[in-house]
Structures are given as structure tokens and as C-alpha cells.
Motif scaffolding. Sequence first.
Motif, PDB file in Angstrom:
ATOM      1  N   GLY A   1     -59.895 -44.237  -5.666  1.00 45.19           N
ATOM      2  CA  GLY A   1     -59.044 -46.159  -5.621  1.00 45.19           C
ATOM      3  C   GLY A   1     -59.766 -46.545  -5.621  1.00 45.19           C
ATOM      4  N   GLN A   2     -60.889 -46.924  -6.938  1.00 49.15           N
ATOM      5  CA  GLN A   2     -60.979 -48.157  -7.660  1.00 49.15           C
ATOM      6  C   GLN A   2     -60.614 -47.710  -9.449  1.00 49.15           C
ATOM      7  OE1 GLN A   2     -65.151 -48.504  -8.727  1.00 49.15           O
ATOM      8  NE2 GLN A   2     -65.591 -47.953  -5.851  1.00 49.15           N
ATOM      9  N   PRO A   3     -59.984 -48.726  -9.955  1.00 48.71           N
ATOM     10  CA  PRO A   3     -59.316 -49.022 -11.024  1.00 48.71           C
ATOM     11  C   PRO A   3     -60.296 -47.578 -12.182  1.00 48.71           C
ATOM     12  CG  PRO A   3     -59.677 -51.224 -10.235  1.00 48.71           C
ATOM     13  CD  PRO A   3     -60.880 -50.400  -9.454  1.00 48.71           C
ATOM     14  N   SER A   4     -58.919 -47.109 -12.554  1.00 48.45           N
ATOM     15  CA  SER A   4     -59.785 -46.120 -13.642  1.00 48.45           C
ATOM     16  C   SER A   4     -58.982 -45.974 -15.227  1.00 48.45           C
ATOM     17  CB  SER A   4     -59.297 -44.467 -13.838  1.00 48.45           C
ATOM     18  OG  SER A   4     -59.748 -43.565 -14.438  1.00 48.45           O
ATOM     19  N   PRO A   5     -60.011 -47.057 -15.658  1.00 50.33           N
ATOM     20  CA  PRO A   5     -59.644 -47.509 -17.983  1.00 50.33           C
ATOM     21  C   PRO A   5     -59.206 -46.276 -18.190  1.00 50.33           C
ATOM     22  CG  PRO A   5     -61.223 -48.882 -16.597  1.00 50.33           C
ATOM     23  CD  PRO A   5     -60.974 -48.031 -15.594  1.00 50.33           C
ATOM     24  N   PRO A   6     -60.536 -45.010 -18.051  1.00 48.92           N
ATOM     25  CA  PRO A   6     -60.672 -43.538 -19.157  1.00 48.92           C
ATOM     26  C   PRO A   6     -58.696 -42.805 -18.382  1.00 48.92           C
ATOM     27  CG  PRO A   6     -62.428 -43.727 -17.484  1.00 48.92           C
ATOM     28  CD  PRO A   6     -61.759 -45.186 -16.953  1.00 48.92           C
ATOM     29  N   ASP A   7     -58.188 -43.295 -17.298  1.00 46.17           N
ATOM     30  CA  ASP A   7     -56.914 -42.398 -16.969  1.00 46.17           C
ATOM     31  C   ASP A   7     -55.479 -43.601 -18.123  1.00 46.17           C
ATOM     32  OD1 ASP A   7     -57.667 -40.788 -15.191  1.00 46.17           O
ATOM     33  OD2 ASP A   7     -57.519 -41.516 -13.372  1.00 46.17           O
ATOM     34  N   MET A   8     -55.827 -44.298 -18.194  1.00 47.65           N
ATOM     35  CA  MET A   8     -55.106 -45.897 -18.365  1.00 47.65           C
ATOM     36  C   MET A   8     -55.396 -45.146 -20.008  1.00 47.65           C
ATOM     37  SD  MET A   8     -55.094 -50.166 -18.644  1.00 47.65           S
ATOM     38  CE  MET A   8     -56.357 -50.400 -19.700  1.00 47.65           C
ATOM     39  N   LEU A   9     -56.601 -45.075 -20.844  1.00 45.82           N
ATOM     40  CA  LEU A   9     -56.238 -44.883 -22.191  1.00 45.82           C
ATOM     41  C   LEU A   9     -55.884 -43.748 -22.454  1.00 45.82           C
ATOM     42  CD1 LEU A   9     -60.123 -45.903 -22.604  1.00 45.82           C
ATOM     43  CD2 LEU A   9     -58.228 -47.699 -23.390  1.00 45.82           C
ATOM     44  N   ASP A  10     -55.976 -42.486 -21.298  1.00 47.50           N
ATOM     45  CA  ASP A  10     -55.090 -41.515 -21.484  1.00 47.50           C
ATOM     46  C   ASP A  10     -53.933 -41.566 -21.527  1.00 47.50           C
ATOM     47  OD1 ASP A  10     -57.520 -39.280 -21.675  1.00 47.50           O
ATOM     48  OD2 ASP A  10     -57.532 -39.284 -19.525  1.00 47.50           O
ATOM     49  N   ALA A  11     -53.426 -42.107 -20.713  1.00 52.08           N
ATOM     50  CA  ALA A  11     -51.517 -42.924 -20.781  1.00 52.08           C
ATOM     51  C   ALA A  11     -51.376 -43.186 -22.147  1.00 52.08           C
ATOM     52  CB  ALA A  11     -51.109 -43.521 -19.335  1.00 52.08           C
ATOM     53  N   ILE A  12     -51.790 -44.154 -22.771  1.00 48.78           N
ATOM     54  CA  ILE A  12     -51.968 -44.215 -23.886  1.00 48.78           C
ATOM     55  C   ILE A  12     -51.574 -43.720 -25.159  1.00 48.78           C
ATOM     56  CG2 ILE A  12     -52.376 -46.075 -25.788  1.00 48.78           C
ATOM     57  CD1 ILE A  12     -53.408 -48.150 -23.742  1.00 48.78           C
ATOM     58  N   ALA A  13     -52.428 -42.928 -25.404  1.00 54.19           N
ATOM     59  CA  ALA A  13     -52.702 -41.385 -25.868  1.00 54.19           C
ATOM     60  C   ALA A  13     -51.586 -40.281 -25.517  1.00 54.19           C
ATOM     61  CB  ALA A  13     -54.511 -40.750 -25.759  1.00 54.19           C
ATOM     62  N   THR A  14     -51.387 -39.957 -24.580  1.00 52.73           N
ATOM     63  CA  THR A  14     -50.082 -39.492 -24.382  1.00 52.73           C
ATOM     64  C   THR A  14     -49.532 -40.107 -24.645  1.00 52.73           C
ATOM     65  OG1 THR A  14     -51.343 -38.759 -22.373  1.00 52.73           O
ATOM     66  CG2 THR A  14     -48.658 -38.097 -22.317  1.00 52.73           C
ATOM     67  N   ALA A  15     -48.507 -41.789 -24.590  1.00 48.64           N
ATOM     68  CA  ALA A  15     -47.056 -42.212 -25.141  1.00 48.64           C
ATOM     69  C   ALA A  15     -47.308 -41.908 -26.618  1.00 48.64           C
ATOM     70  CB  ALA A  15     -47.056 -43.237 -24.684  1.00 48.64           C
ATOM     71  N   TYR A  16     -48.712 -42.258 -27.340  1.00 47.54           N
ATOM     72  CA  TYR A  16     -48.770 -42.132 -28.781  1.00 47.54           C
ATOM     73  C   TYR A  16     -47.672 -41.205 -29.043  1.00 47.54           C
ATOM     74  CZ  TYR A  16     -50.481 -42.119 -33.065  1.00 47.54           C
ATOM     75  OH  TYR A  16     -50.632 -41.925 -34.610  1.00 47.54           O
ATOM     76  N   ARG A  17     -48.967 -39.221 -28.352  1.00 50.30           N
ATOM     77  CA  ARG A  17     -48.463 -38.775 -28.927  1.00 50.30           C
ATOM     78  C   ARG A  17     -46.929 -38.127 -28.214  1.00 50.30           C
ATOM     79  NH1 ARG A  17     -53.219 -37.153 -25.925  1.00 50.30           N
ATOM     80  NH2 ARG A  17     -52.152 -36.788 -24.367  1.00 50.30           N
ATOM     81  N   ALA A  18     -46.514 -38.822 -27.738  1.00 45.71           N
ATOM     82  CA  ALA A  18     -44.481 -38.815 -27.757  1.00 45.71           C
ATOM     83  C   ALA A  18     -43.785 -39.223 -28.856  1.00 45.71           C
ATOM     84  CB  ALA A  18     -44.297 -39.216 -25.832  1.00 45.71           C
ATOM     85  N   ASP A  19     -44.557 -40.701 -28.859  1.00 42.80           N
ATOM     86  CA  ASP A  19     -43.357 -41.623 -29.879  1.00 42.80           C
ATOM     87  C   ASP A  19     -45.026 -42.286 -29.899  1.00 42.80           C
ATOM     88  OD1 ASP A  19     -41.889 -43.090 -30.746  1.00 42.80           O
ATOM     89  OD2 ASP A  19     -40.495 -44.194 -29.100  1.00 42.80           O
TER      90      ASP A  19
END
Length: 78
Positions: A40-58
Motif C-alpha cells: 500500500g505504500q508508494p513504489s518508485p521502482p514500479d513507476m520507473l518500470d512503467a517509464i521503461a515500458t513506455a520507452y520500449r513501446a514508444d
Amino acid sequence: MTRNYRWTWNARIQKETLAALQTMAGELGFLVTQASRYQGQPSPPDMLDAIATAYRADPAGTLAALRALLVPPDAPDA
């Protein structure tokens, strides 16, 4: 986001940067979902993973969005 791996990467950042990343992750809905004391606490690593996923896609779109928001490290002070 559930991780199927465990990878640890450490980076030296300012104390205020950690707090800002945690706040951004929480406000964007990136929260620890795994049953643990951090659930339930914020997860900066998950946010960074999402940025990397977005980068791989576009890559171009992701870089354009980040360039619109970020100040390059070699930019002169305003």
C-alpha cells in the motif's frame, strides 16, 4: 504491478529526491501490492518500470514527454 524477479539497483540521490519520487509514485497510483510491510505504500521502482515500458513501446514519444518536463543536467541556471 507484481514483480516476477528481484533486481536491486542503488543510486545516490538527494534525500528530497526520494521523497519526491515516493510522492509522485503514490499520486500516480504506483503502490506496493505484494503482501509485506510495505503493501500500500508508494513504489518508485514500479513507476520507473512503467517509464521503461513506455520507452520500449514508444522511444521517441517517451523521450519527447520527458524532454518537455526535465531540465538537462548541463543546462545553465535560470
